[in-house]
Design a protein around this motif. Sequence first.
Motif, PDB file in Angstrom:
ATOM      1  N   TRP A   1      11.976  31.693   4.638  1.00  0.00           N
ATOM      2  CA  TRP A   1      13.101  31.517   5.556  1.00  0.00           C
ATOM      3  C   TRP A   1      13.247  30.059   5.947  1.00  0.00           C
ATOM      4  O   TRP A   1      12.299  29.417   6.380  1.00  0.00           O
ATOM      5  N   LEU A   2      14.466  29.516   5.833  1.00  0.00           N
ATOM      6  CA  LEU A   2      14.720  28.114   6.145  1.00  0.00           C
ATOM      7  C   LEU A   2      15.654  27.920   7.323  1.00  0.00           C
ATOM      8  O   LEU A   2      15.883  26.800   7.732  1.00  0.00           O
ATOM      9  N   GLY A   3      16.212  28.982   7.849  1.00  0.00           N
ATOM     10  CA  GLY A   3      17.179  28.866   8.935  1.00  0.00           C
ATOM     11  C   GLY A   3      16.571  28.305  10.209  1.00  0.00           C
ATOM     12  O   GLY A   3      15.413  28.573  10.539  1.00  0.00           O
ATOM     13  N   THR A   4      17.344  27.507  10.923  1.00  0.00           N
ATOM     14  CA  THR A   4      16.877  26.962  12.196  1.00  0.00           C
ATOM     15  C   THR A   4      17.182  27.935  13.326  1.00  0.00           C
ATOM     16  O   THR A   4      18.092  28.754  13.227  1.00  0.00           O
ATOM     17  N   GLY A   5      16.398  27.852  14.374  1.00  0.00           N
ATOM     18  CA  GLY A   5      16.619  28.710  15.531  1.00  0.00           C
ATOM     19  C   GLY A   5      16.151  30.138  15.332  1.00  0.00           C
ATOM     20  O   GLY A   5      16.432  31.003  16.152  1.00  0.00           O
TER      21      GLY A   5
ATOM     22  N   ARG B   1      12.671  32.439  14.471  1.00  0.00           N
ATOM     23  CA  ARG B   1      11.220  32.464  14.282  1.00  0.00           C
ATOM     24  C   ARG B   1      10.928  33.486  13.200  1.00  0.00           C
ATOM     25  O   ARG B   1      11.309  34.654  13.312  1.00  0.00           O
TER      26      ARG B   1
ATOM     27  N   GLU C   1      21.504  37.203   7.167  1.00  0.00           N
ATOM     28  CA  GLU C   1      21.987  35.828   7.300  1.00  0.00           C
ATOM     29  C   GLU C   1      23.516  35.781   7.384  1.00  0.00           C
ATOM     30  O   GLU C   1      24.080  35.042   8.200  1.00  0.00           O
TER      31      GLU C   1
END
Length: 149
Positions: free
Chosen positions: A91-95, A97, A136
């Motif tokens: 997982w690379l998404g920001t915000g 965990r 996503e």
Amino acid sequence: MGSAGGKSAVGWLASVAQDPDGVRREWESNPLGVTLLPAGRLWDVLILRAVLGYPTLDVLTRLVDRPGPVLADFGDARIGFFVPPGTAARWLGTGVRAVGRGTWIVVPYPGRPTGGVRWLVPPDGTGNLTDPVVLELAMHEAAAQQAGG
């Protein structure tokens, strides 16, 4: 949820532990009705702040018949989506965990009221998980809706 669905959900969740019977005993004896379970075996969890998590769940439920299990934390501040194992490592998404192998999460007994952590979408015992690609897309749609007013 019927008792058969509840029992199969309990079995599915407890199966990630080295001592599934111990997990069941912990659920029974813990006054909050929760136990710790290891992530990364049958599922990972992607945790969003509720401000994005609830709208994401709304979009997700319009996109799929039934998403995988979804938890809300003690203060409804965060929402956790159960996704396939290995998702957290990629997982690379920001915000967000990403909780996977080597981590533990607080899990309530399915189908019972608890003192805090609760199921928004309880597990059904089949192993159904949320597809991270669809999650996503739902997150993007929810964020776009929020930005648009």
